[in-house]
Design an enzyme around this catalytic site. Structure first.
Site, short mmCIF file in Angstrom:
data_model
loop_
_atom_site.label_atom_id
_atom_site.label_comp_id
_atom_site.label_asym_id
_atom_site.label_seq_id
_atom_site.Cartn_x
_atom_site.Cartn_y
_atom_site.Cartn_z
N LYS A 54 1.38 -1.52 -0.02
CA LYS A 54 0.07 -0.25 -0.09
C LYS A 54 1.19 1.20 -0.35
CE LYS A 54 -3.47 -2.69 1.88
NZ LYS A 54 -4.42 -3.02 3.27
N GLN A 98 -4.29 -1.54 9.51
CA GLN A 98 -4.64 -3.32 8.42
C GLN A 98 -5.11 -4.22 9.65
OE1 GLN A 98 -3.35 -3.82 6.19
NE2 GLN A 98 -4.30 -5.87 6.17
N ASP A 121 -11.31 2.80 3.87
CA ASP A 121 -11.26 1.35 3.47
C ASP A 121 -13.47 1.18 3.68
OD1 ASP A 121 -9.46 -0.72 3.37
OD2 ASP A 121 -8.76 -0.83 5.76
#
Ligand code: NDP
Length: 292
Positions: A54, A98, A121
């Site tokens: 990422k 994460q 997200d």
């Protein structure tokens, strides 16, 4: 009928190039580069590798990013404080925590602490709710990536019967919600582990999305001739011929199903590369929305 392969790698590269161009324009207008904060707790090697991917992708499109890493012993309270700090930080456009988190942390509580306007997200209930009612929202990157694959492969979703196997909050449910929205206009059936006669439903699908987490779950008998098959699954299976002892396979028996499907995504190289590309898109959207 042998199928055509949807090249997720190439489509993701296209999306990333578009984001890079848009970032350059944004900066040329006098704005700072969009900035993503990635929070990594613990030392799970898979998570560390995703996070590296990422950060690298951000750099490639001209976005800033910072990986904030803490040991698995970090308290939930300290993580919530860190998120509050990032929520308040003007220089941070997007925040990503994460997953998975260490077992002593309440994932829901942590994800819900992220400011919805920085939740790239798309896991915050405000974004999930807006997605359901068709309001602007950050869509979770994986199902958003599937929509982009369908669009760029010119798959007609309007009136199509889409069957989604899997009902997780990060893939199955948002996938169904995206497909059913006006504009996409699919007729959606969602299957899960309690579904009866799953094969009888999946075989009706014009578009079949597999998000189960079971290698080779979808076999040719479950697929209609000429269907579009999207394989979200990423599963490690042992393979002594590989240096690392394993290989990645999807939820679909690719070789057998590709004899029947019209279009199919491979694993790797299908949905996977789209996830990061869509995260970049969401981060750019966060920057432009929050600092018009
Ligand atoms: P989850 O484990 O959260 O959800 C799996 C879903 O599959 C559940 O809804 C479950 O049903 C259903 N399921 C499990 N077994 C069966 C069965 N025998 N019959 C029917 N349904 C079943 O997984 P995720 O949604 O997070 O991920 C799914 C897959 O996608 C995984 O392989 C994951 O690695 C991959 N993935 C890939 C990404 C990418 O970037 N390409 C990103 C995210 C995930 P129930 O709810 O009833 O338990």
């Amino acid at each position: 009928m042998a199928s055509s392969i949807i090249d997720g790698k190439a489509i993701a590269a296209q999306v990333r190039a578009e984001v890079k161009e848009a970032v350059a324009q944004w900066v040329a207008q006098g704005h700072r580069s969009p900035f993503l904060a990635v929070v990594l707790i613990g030392d799970n090697p898979a998570s560390a590798s995703y996070v590296r991917g990422k950060a690298k992708a951000c750099a490639e499109v001209g976005m800033g990013s910072e990986t904030i890493q803490h040991p698995a012993s970090m308290t939930e309270k300290a993580l919530l404080e860190l998120i509050q700090h990032l929520n308040a930080d003007e220089k941070v456009d997007g925040i990503l925590v994460q997953l998975p988190l260490p077992p002593h942390m309440d994932e829901k509580k942590v994800l819900h602490a992220i400011a919805p306007q920085k939740d790239v997200d798309g896991f915050h209930p405000e974004n999930a709710g807006n997605l359901v009612i068709g309001q602007p929202a950050f869509s979770p990157a994986t199902p958003a990536g599937v929509m982009e694959l369908l669009k760029r492969s010119r798959v007609e979703t309007r009136g199509a019967h889409a069957v989604v196997i899997g009902r997780s909050n990060i893939v199955g449910k948002p996938m169904a919600n995206l497909l059913i929205q006006p504009g996409a206009d699919a007729t959606v059936t969602v299957c899960h582990s309690r579904t009866k006669n799953l094969a009888a439903l999946s075989v009706q699908a014009d578009i079949l999305v597999a998000a189960i987490g079971k290698p080779h779950f979808v076999t040719p008998g479950m697929v209609k001739e000429g269907a579009v098959v999207i394989d979200v699954g990423i599963n490690r299976i042992e393979d002594p011929s590989k240096k690392n002892g394993y290989r990645l396979v999807g939820d679909v028996d690719f070789h057998a199903v590709s004899q029947k499907a019209a279009l199919i995504t491979p694993v790797p190289g299908g949905v996977g590369p789209m996830t990061i590309a869509m995260l970049l898109k969401n981060t750019l959207a966060a920057a432009t929305k929050n600092h018009p």
